[in-house]
Scaffold this active site. Structure first.
Site, mmCIF file in Angstrom:
data_model
loop_
_atom_site.group_PDB
_atom_site.id
_atom_site.type_symbol
_atom_site.label_atom_id
_atom_site.label_comp_id
_atom_site.label_asym_id
_atom_site.label_seq_id
_atom_site.Cartn_x
_atom_site.Cartn_y
_atom_site.Cartn_z
ATOM 1 N N SER A 1 33.495 -11.711 -3.290
ATOM 2 C CA SER A 1 34.885 -11.908 -3.700
ATOM 3 C C SER A 1 35.583 -10.599 -3.999
ATOM 4 C CB SER A 1 34.953 -12.777 -4.953
ATOM 5 O OG SER A 1 34.822 -14.126 -4.643
ATOM 6 N N ASP B 1 45.463 -15.128 -6.245
ATOM 7 C CA ASP B 1 44.080 -14.723 -6.497
ATOM 8 C C ASP B 1 43.870 -13.224 -6.242
ATOM 9 O OD1 ASP B 1 41.530 -15.110 -7.412
ATOM 10 O OD2 ASP B 1 40.734 -15.889 -5.520
ATOM 11 N N HIS C 1 39.971 -14.178 -9.687
ATOM 12 C CA HIS C 1 38.922 -14.987 -10.314
ATOM 13 C C HIS C 1 37.699 -14.163 -10.719
ATOM 14 C CE1 HIS C 1 37.433 -15.434 -6.030
ATOM 15 N NE2 HIS C 1 36.276 -15.275 -6.652
#
Length: 296
Positions: free
Chosen positions: A247, A171, A141
């Protein structure tokens, strides 16, 4: 929503569905025949109403932001797995040391900030070096919007990165920089040796603050969540502070070994970290990354 290109941002994403809540985040209502006295019913309902505001979101930040991922058990009434401590690994494995200062010193040189410009407005996150060929693991993402990707090392060097491959279902994405960049690969934790209660560090660039480490423990293993809109998969739960920009960064143990890839956090009413974060187990992340490298 567009944010300034400073690397700052705020978590956002779809509602988290607690096992105690109906679909869509609506509190489960107690049938009248089961409610009992009015005061007792109110006492029983308030924790569920509180959970109605719980969201699980991806923790990338930057101009344009990124999507959050829906995370919940397959059925609203599915019991969460017990967070019982795993037995010590067999085979005479050394105990996990408590010196997180040494772990941070080992991990930081192999962790990078990931900055994406162009595409759908840009985004930013974190990543870590997987091998001596310059492959960098991050979250899908972070790079899904497309654009020019740059990684920034602990020493401040900016390196152009090429996207090797993406896997939205897990992901995970893999980038590649010049193998002669001098960025060291991080060691990966042996399969099956991560234990509930052991100390860990989340390393990355929360809110654009590169080279940040936060400490906590492994809160649970095999926590069922949905990441990337795919099927339910197990995740490592931690209370180490994970915030927008973390992230794709590593969750490392006290030996400096990567145990997971930081991916999502739970929030209340769109707020920040509340001590519930999730990381993709390194065994799965490494397997997906190896497949992407082989095809790329």
């Amino acid at each position: 929503m567009t944010t300034s290109p400073s690397g700052l941002g705020e978590p956002r994403g779809p509602w988290f569905t607690s096992p105690d809540l109906a679909d869509g985040g609506t509190a489960v209502r107690v049938p009248p025949e089961e409610a009992g006295p009015a005061t007792g019913a109110a006492d029983r309902r308030w924790p569920r109403l509180l959970l109605a505001g719980l969201a699980l979101v991806a923790v990338s930040a930057g101009a344009g932001g990124t999507a959050g991922w829906f995370a919940a058990p397959d059925a609203p009434d599915a019991p969460a797995p017990a967070a019982a401590a795993s037995p010590p690994p067999s085979g005479g494995a050394a105990p996990v040391p408590s010196d997180l200062v040494t772990a941070a010193a080992r991990a930081l040189p192999g962790v990078v900030s990931v900055q994406v410009r162009g595409g759908r407005g840009g985004s930013s996150g974190s990543g870590f070096v997987l091998d001596d060929r310059g492959h960098v693991v991050t979250n899908d993402h972070v790079v899904a919007g497309g654009g020019t990707v740059t990684v920034v090392g602990q020493d401040g060097r900016r390196l152009t990165a090429r996207l090797v491959g993406r896997d939205p279902g897990s992901d995970i994405a893999v980038l590649r920089v010049d193998a002669g960049s001098g960025l060291p690969a991080l060691p990966l934790a042996p399969s099956g040796q991560t234990r509930v209660g052991e100390p860990v560090l989340a390393v990355g660039s929360p809110l654009g603050l590169s080279g940040t480490v936060t400490a906590g423990i492994v809160s649970a293993l095999d926590r069922p969540v949905r990441l990337g809109g795919g099927a339910r998969q197990s995740a490592v739960q931690t209370d180490a502070s994970i915030n927008p920009g973390n992230s794709g960064g590593p969750l490392v143990n006290a030996r400096g070994e990567v145990v997971g890839v930081n991916t999502a956090i739970a929030t209340l009413e769109g707020g920040g970290n509340i001590g519930i974060g999730f990381a993709i187990p390194i065994e799965r992340a490494a397997r997906v990354a190896t497949g992407l490298i082989g095809r790329g």
